[in-house]
Design a protein around this motif. Structure first.
Motif, short mmCIF file in Angstrom:
data_model
loop_
_atom_site.label_atom_id
_atom_site.label_comp_id
_atom_site.label_asym_id
_atom_site.label_seq_id
_atom_site.Cartn_x
_atom_site.Cartn_y
_atom_site.Cartn_z
N ARG A 193 0.81 -1.21 0.00
CA ARG A 193 0.00 0.00 0.00
C ARG A 193 0.84 1.27 0.00
O ARG A 193 0.35 2.35 -0.33
CB ARG A 193 -0.92 0.01 1.22
N GLN A 194 2.09 1.15 0.42
CA GLN A 194 3.00 2.28 0.43
C GLN A 194 4.37 1.82 -0.04
O GLN A 194 4.69 0.63 0.00
CB GLN A 194 3.11 2.88 1.84
N GLU A 236 6.19 7.35 -0.99
CA GLU A 236 5.89 7.85 0.34
C GLU A 236 7.16 8.14 1.12
O GLU A 236 7.21 9.09 1.92
CB GLU A 236 5.03 6.84 1.10
N LEU A 254 8.57 0.14 5.42
CA LEU A 254 7.83 -0.26 4.21
C LEU A 254 8.47 -1.42 3.47
O LEU A 254 8.02 -1.79 2.37
CB LEU A 254 7.71 0.95 3.25
#
Length: 727
Positions: A578-579, A583, A594
């Motif tokens: 999702r990231q 980011e 991450l």
């Protein structure tokens, strides 16, 4: 090439099996020049001499529509429905059907044709059929013509071939008769005109002579005045010659007398007895004087008396010469008088004939005109007699020397030749297509091309991985990372180097690692970017497999997906993320939070999630944040592999080139043009200088050997591939 050769052979065999046999019958005509012979019984008909051009002209006559029409009538072909029926092979009938179906006019129907139009179309079709199946040619360099006709019916072929010969002979006789008849009619009319004209001009000459009083002498045919003038002119010439001769004689004897040359002589002096006697006496006295002078001396009285006597003899001689000179002078005067009289007579006659000469000019013009018409009349009369004789005895220069007989074997198609030619044509077509493909093949096929075109090290071929090879790999591990993050999905292609660690694919990736170690030495960390010139060359797959392989070897390895516009690597191996990198760079999120971990190899992955459009990707990937990320990650990892976007259309790699220690270029084997890669690297010197090598991806190793030079490493792939294991 083999496929097209076999296709041609199949087509040739199909044609040979379905083709209708055609028979060719030949009739031979001799065009007899008869040089040096006169076949006409009267001996007055001129013979036509044939040369090469004349023989070729007869070939065209035989193929003319006039002869073809005569053959149709002679053989009754217009009423023969069997002859008019189309006969052909399966292929020809099929092509005819196709052509008819493609005739756009037939789609909308046809206009109603009259009987005359139908007959005309039928006649044109017959003429076209006969012409297309007729072959007339000259036999070598002879006067023989071969008339060959081909038709499916052997008897019909022989009949039509003979009909062409007969029609030609009949046409020759008819053409000669018609030409002679037309020439006779024309000559007869011209003869009547010339006869009247000759009589008219001859009468004009006679009337002109009578009117002008011009009389000719009977013997010479000249006018009387002209004859007199000619004779008088001849006499004047003779008189002038005599005058000249008399003057010369007089001048000669006068010069002798004036000079006192007693011993000089002229013709009359030599013939004069007086001069001869005096000269003899002079000589005798001279001799005596010389003797006495020798004995008695020059002053002796007898010597002096002799000299006195000699002088008297000389005086008498010159007196005689004077008399002769007087006769010469008289002869000279007579000649001059005669010449003067002739000149006066000639002048008078010329003056009298001056007017006659102008008349003679007109007379000669009339005589020339009369002679011209007379000669034309005689020539045309002779030609007319010859034409009449030709019309009575028509002949032709051609005769049949070999009549066509029924052929026993078909002349075509020659089945073996058709099959051979079809095979050769197919092979030629295949060869042409192969040559075209070879000419257009401007892609990378061998490692030597990489070295020659780019001047870079060739790291090896990454073979295209098949589905069977993926199924034979070791199963993937599903252990979760200790951090509790989602596991990396088990995509077979993305972990092929780990699933088949002894494969040739993995061996090439090891070569890339070794090249990086040699180039960068003990540099820590080794930041290596994987790039390609164009999209879809397999760069992301190569990045993942190289990073997994290095991590599997025990090195601390980080793989970063830096393709911010099209993160294919992340979509393939971490679709649940999702990231990611965006980011980290924009929102300052720590990258360690991450990371995704591959438990099987120990590889860490920093994905990229494309949830929003980013227009400044080049600024992000070359930003200070990216530089800080790499420096921070370098504290935890030995190798940092970065999956970069394509260099060609995207400027991201060029902008961030300074952040990388080395580059590995991935080029698709057999697809990417050499000039594109070369041009791209030439315009990016920083990237070019840091590139440690090139791998050719998706290679067909069985086909590589066909492109490699004999003796190169990859030429012997079949010998050392047993060291590889694809499972």
């Amino acid at each position: 090439m083999l496929f097209f050769a076999l296709l041609g052979a199949v087509v040739g065999i199909g044609y040979a099996l379905t083709a209708v046999p055609w028979y060719s019958a030949s009739t031979q005509l001799l065009i007899d020049s008869r040089k040096g012979k006169d076949p006409d019984p009267t001996g007055s008909i001129a013979e036509l001499q044939f040369d090469t051009g004349a023989i070729d002209s007869q070939v065209e006559v035989l193929k003319s529509e006039r002869i073809v029409t005569a053959v149709i009538a002679k053989a009754g072909l217009a009423d023969d429905p069997g002859f008019q029926r189309a006969t052909g092979s399966l292929f020809s009938n099929l092509m005819g059907a196709i052509r008819q179906s493609l005739d756009i006019k037939s789609w909308f129907g046809s206009d109603i044709e009259s009987d005359t139009e139908v007959r005309f179309a039928k006649e044109r079709l017959l003429i076209s059929t006969l012409t297309n199946n007729l072959a007339v040619k000259r036999v070598a360099r002879t006067y023989v013509l071969s008339i060959e006709f081909s038709w499916p019916d052997a008897n019909r072929a022989a009949e039509i071939s003979r009909a062409f010969a007969d029609a030609y002979l009949d046409d020759q006789l008819e053409s000669k008769f018609d030409a002679t008849r037309r020439a006779t009619e024309w000559l007869f009319a011209r003869i009547q005109e010339l006869k009247a004209k000759a009589l008219e001009t001859d009468m004009a000459v006679q009337r002109f002579k009578s009117d002008k009083g011009l009389v000719k002498s009977g013997s010479s045919g000249q006018l009387v005045g002209e004859q007199q003038l000619s004779e008088l002119n001849s006499q004047l010439i003779v008189a002038r010659g005599e005058t000249a001769r008399a003057e010369a004689k007089y001048e000669r004897i006068k010069s002798i007398i004036d000079s006192g040359q007693a011993d000089a002589a002229v013709s009359e002096a030599l013939g004069s007895p007086v001069i001869i006697d005096l000269r003899n006496k002079y000589l005798k006295a001279s001799k005596t004087e010389a003797e006495l002078s020798a004995r008695l001396g020059r002053n002796h009285i007898q010597v002096v008396s002799l000299r006195t006597e000699m002088r008297e003899y000389e005086r008498l001689i010159f007196d005689e010469l004077g008399r002769i000179a007087e006769s010469y002078k008289s002869e000279q005067e007579i000649s001059r008088s005669r010449e003067k009289a002739l000149e006066e007579g000639l002048s008078g006659l010329v003056g009298a004939n001056a007017g006659t000469n102008e008349t003679l000019v007109a007379l000669r013009e009339l005589e020339r005109e009369a002679d011209t018409y007379k000669n034309l009349y005689q020539a045309f009369l002779q030609r007319y007699q010859e034409a009449v004789q030709k019309q009575s005895f028509p002949i032709t220069e051609a005769r049949v020397i070999t009549a066509a007989s029924r052929p026993l074997v078909p002349s075509h198609p020659k089945k073996s030749l058709v099959v051979a030619l079809a095979t050769i044509l197919g092979l030629g077509l295949g060869l042409g297509i192969a040559a075209l493909r070879e000419i257009r093949d401007r892609v990378f096929r061998t490692g030597q091309q990489v070295r020659d075109e780019l001047g870079l090290e060739f790291l090896g071929f990454l073979p295209a991985v098949t589905a069977s090879q993926l199924r034979s790999m070791h199963p993937t591990s599903t252990d979760l990372a200790s951090t509790g993050l989602p596991p990396v999905l088990a995509n077979g292609v993305m972990r092929y180097s780990v699933g088949s660690p002894l494969s040739g694919y993995a061996e090439v990736l090891r070569s890339a690692k070794v090249a990086a170690d040699i180039t960068l030495g003990g540099h820590k960390p080794k930041i290596i970017g994987l790039a390609s010139v164009l999209p879809n060359e397999g760069k992301s797959t190569t990045s993942k497999n190289l990073a997994s392989l290095v991590a599997h070897l025990g090195a601390r390895t980080l793989l970063i997906d830096a393709d911010l516009r099209n993160p294919g690597l992340s979509r393939s191996v971490a679709p649940e993320a999702r990231q990611g990198l965006v980011e980290v760079l924009m929102d300052r999120i720590p990258f360690r939070e991450l990371l995704l971990h591959e438990a099987e190899t120990g590889l860490d992955l920093l994905p990229t999630v494309s949830r929003r459009d980013i227009s400044h990707t080049s600024e992000l990937i070359s930003s200070v944040a990216m530089q800080a990320l790499l420096q921070d990650a370098g504290q935890d990892y030995d190798y940092i592999f970065v999956d970069l976007p394509p260099v060609g259309p995207i400027v991201d790699v060029r902008a961030a080139a300074r952040l990388f220690d080395a580059f590995v270029f991935v080029v698709e084997w057999g697809r990417t043009a050499r000039h594109v890669v070369r041009a791209t690297l030439e315009h990016e010197p920083v990237i070019y200088e840091k590139t440690i090598g090139v791998v050719l991806n998706k290679a067909n190793l069985a086909g590589v050997r066909l492109y490699e030079d004999y003796g190169s490493r990859d030429y012997y792939y079949g010998k050392y591939k047993k060291y590889y294991r694809d499972r």
